[in-house]
Design a protein around this motif. Structure first.
Motif, PDB file in Angstrom:
ATOM      1  N   SER A  33       0.824  -1.209   0.000  1.00 50.12           N
ATOM      2  CA  SER A  33       0.000   0.000   0.000  1.00 50.12           C
ATOM      3  C   SER A  33       0.860   1.262   0.000  1.00 50.12           C
ATOM      4  O   SER A  33       0.509   2.240  -0.661  1.00 50.12           O
ATOM      5  CB  SER A  33      -0.984   0.000   1.174  1.00 50.12           C
ATOM      6  OG  SER A  33      -0.310   0.047   2.403  1.00 50.12           O
ATOM      7  N   ARG A  34       1.983   1.228   0.677  1.00 50.44           N
ATOM      8  CA  ARG A  34       2.888   2.392   0.647  1.00 50.44           C
ATOM      9  C   ARG A  34       3.471   2.586  -0.748  1.00 50.44           C
ATOM     10  O   ARG A  34       3.522   3.705  -1.262  1.00 50.44           O
ATOM     11  CB  ARG A  34       4.005   2.225   1.668  1.00 50.44           C
ATOM     12  CG  ARG A  34       3.538   2.419   3.086  1.00 50.44           C
ATOM     13  CD  ARG A  34       4.677   2.265   4.084  1.00 50.44           C
ATOM     14  NE  ARG A  34       4.172   2.291   5.435  1.00 50.44           N
ATOM     15  CZ  ARG A  34       4.479   1.409   6.369  1.00 50.44           C
ATOM     16  NH1 ARG A  34       5.330   0.431   6.113  1.00 50.44           N
ATOM     17  NH2 ARG A  34       3.961   1.492   7.565  1.00 50.44           N
ATOM     18  N   ALA A  35       3.913   1.496  -1.365  1.00 50.02           N
ATOM     19  CA  ALA A  35       4.517   1.583  -2.698  1.00 50.02           C
ATOM     20  C   ALA A  35       3.495   2.019  -3.754  1.00 50.02           C
ATOM     21  O   ALA A  35       3.852   2.703  -4.715  1.00 50.02           O
ATOM     22  CB  ALA A  35       5.128   0.239  -3.081  1.00 50.02           C
ATOM     23  N   LEU A  36       2.236   1.630  -3.568  1.00 51.19           N
ATOM     24  CA  LEU A  36       1.193   1.939  -4.545  1.00 51.19           C
ATOM     25  C   LEU A  36       0.359   3.155  -4.157  1.00 51.19           C
ATOM     26  O   LEU A  36      -0.586   3.508  -4.866  1.00 51.19           O
ATOM     27  CB  LEU A  36       0.283   0.714  -4.731  1.00 51.19           C
ATOM     28  CG  LEU A  36       0.989  -0.507  -5.315  1.00 51.19           C
ATOM     29  CD1 LEU A  36       0.079  -1.731  -5.250  1.00 51.19           C
ATOM     30  CD2 LEU A  36       1.444  -0.243  -6.746  1.00 51.19           C
ATOM     31  N   MET A  37       0.697   3.771  -3.029  1.00 51.47           N
ATOM     32  CA  MET A  37       0.019   4.977  -2.550  1.00 51.47           C
ATOM     33  C   MET A  37      -1.499   4.758  -2.445  1.00 51.47           C
ATOM     34  O   MET A  37      -2.299   5.478  -3.037  1.00 51.47           O
ATOM     35  CB  MET A  37       0.333   6.170  -3.448  1.00 51.47           C
ATOM     36  CG  MET A  37       1.799   6.538  -3.456  1.00 51.47           C
ATOM     37  SD  MET A  37       2.229   7.882  -4.565  1.00 51.47           S
ATOM     38  CE  MET A  37       2.094   7.069  -6.161  1.00 51.47           C
ATOM     39  N   CYS A  38      -1.868   3.715  -1.709  1.00 48.36           N
ATOM     40  CA  CYS A  38      -3.281   3.406  -1.507  1.00 48.36           C
ATOM     41  C   CYS A  38      -3.463   2.869  -0.089  1.00 48.36           C
ATOM     42  O   CYS A  38      -2.491   2.663   0.628  1.00 48.36           O
ATOM     43  CB  CYS A  38      -3.754   2.372  -2.523  1.00 48.36           C
ATOM     44  SG  CYS A  38      -3.017   0.731  -2.325  1.00 48.36           S
ATOM     45  N   ARG A  39      -4.708   2.666   0.286  1.00 47.78           N
ATOM     46  CA  ARG A  39      -4.998   2.045   1.579  1.00 47.78           C
ATOM     47  C   ARG A  39      -4.851   0.533   1.429  1.00 47.78           C
ATOM     48  O   ARG A  39      -5.106  -0.014   0.348  1.00 47.78           O
ATOM     49  CB  ARG A  39      -6.419   2.384   2.030  1.00 47.78           C
ATOM     50  CG  ARG A  39      -6.655   3.859   2.282  1.00 47.78           C
ATOM     51  CD  ARG A  39      -8.050   4.104   2.860  1.00 47.78           C
ATOM     52  NE  ARG A  39      -9.082   3.244   2.313  1.00 47.78           N
ATOM     53  CZ  ARG A  39      -9.884   3.580   1.297  1.00 47.78           C
ATOM     54  NH1 ARG A  39      -9.780   4.744   0.711  1.00 47.78           N
ATOM     55  NH2 ARG A  39     -10.812   2.728   0.868  1.00 47.78           N
ATOM     56  N   PRO A  40      -4.482  -0.192   2.478  1.00 50.96           N
ATOM     57  CA  PRO A  40      -4.347  -1.646   2.377  1.00 50.96           C
ATOM     58  C   PRO A  40      -5.602  -2.348   1.878  1.00 50.96           C
ATOM     59  O   PRO A  40      -5.511  -3.297   1.097  1.00 50.96           O
ATOM     60  CB  PRO A  40      -3.996  -2.074   3.804  1.00 50.96           C
ATOM     61  CG  PRO A  40      -3.298  -0.899   4.388  1.00 50.96           C
ATOM     62  CD  PRO A  40      -4.013   0.294   3.790  1.00 50.96           C
ATOM     63  N   ASP A  41      -6.786  -1.881   2.276  1.00 52.68           N
ATOM     64  CA  ASP A  41      -8.015  -2.542   1.831  1.00 52.68           C
ATOM     65  C   ASP A  41      -8.240  -2.388   0.332  1.00 52.68           C
ATOM     66  O   ASP A  41      -8.931  -3.203  -0.284  1.00 52.68           O
ATOM     67  CB  ASP A  41      -9.233  -2.045   2.616  1.00 52.68           C
ATOM     68  CG  ASP A  41      -9.517  -0.581   2.377  1.00 52.68           C
ATOM     69  OD1 ASP A  41     -10.605  -0.262   1.872  1.00 52.68           O
ATOM     70  OD2 ASP A  41      -8.653   0.254   2.729  1.00 52.68           O
ATOM     71  N   GLU A  42      -7.639  -1.379  -0.277  1.00 53.54           N
ATOM     72  CA  GLU A  42      -7.805  -1.176  -1.718  1.00 53.54           C
ATOM     73  C   GLU A  42      -7.055  -2.230  -2.532  1.00 53.54           C
ATOM     74  O   GLU A  42      -7.351  -2.428  -3.719  1.00 53.54           O
ATOM     75  CB  GLU A  42      -7.349   0.232  -2.120  1.00 53.54           C
ATOM     76  CG  GLU A  42      -8.266   1.290  -1.570  1.00 53.54           C
ATOM     77  CD  GLU A  42      -7.740   2.698  -1.738  1.00 53.54           C
ATOM     78  OE1 GLU A  42      -8.570   3.627  -1.681  1.00 53.54           O
ATOM     79  OE2 GLU A  42      -6.530   2.889  -1.926  1.00 53.54           O
ATOM     80  N   LEU A  43      -6.117  -2.915  -1.920  1.00 54.07           N
ATOM     81  CA  LEU A  43      -5.384  -3.969  -2.621  1.00 54.07           C
ATOM     82  C   LEU A  43      -6.299  -5.120  -3.012  1.00 54.07           C
ATOM     83  O   LEU A  43      -6.046  -5.825  -3.975  1.00 54.07           O
ATOM     84  CB  LEU A  43      -4.250  -4.504  -1.742  1.00 54.07           C
ATOM     85  CG  LEU A  43      -3.156  -3.518  -1.361  1.00 54.07           C
ATOM     86  CD1 LEU A  43      -2.237  -4.122  -0.306  1.00 54.07           C
ATOM     87  CD2 LEU A  43      -2.372  -3.080  -2.584  1.00 54.07           C
TER      88      LEU A  43
END
Length: 85
Positions: A69-79
């Protein structure tokens, strides 16, 4: 408005308006699996297995979820948003 309706209206969306999962988020950031692996320290094979459903992305470790999520600049649930339950 129900919480589920609210949740469905936020977060990254595909061009068709569907929630984006790991692969779509990675591609939207212009990253290959190898590049994402280097940024996160997660093996490329593991990323591939998550994307292709060979590993259950919903059961990934918190550590991996935070790295991605840090690498993709998103929230973990968005994965997992684009992943069927």
């Amino acid at each position: 408005m129900r919480l589920s309706q609210f949740r469905d209206n936020i977060g990254p969306r595909s061009e068709r308006g569907e929630p984006m999962g790991l692969r779509q988020l990675r591609e939207a950031r212009g990253l290959t699996q190898t590049e994402l692996a280097k940024r996160t320290g997660i093996a490329q094979t593991v990323i591939s297995e998550y994307e292709h459903g060979k590993r259950n992305i919903r059961l990934m470790s918190l550590d991996n979820a935070l790295k991605l999520s840090r690498a993709l600049m998103c929230r973990p649930d968005e994965l997992v948003d684009g992943t069927p339950e």
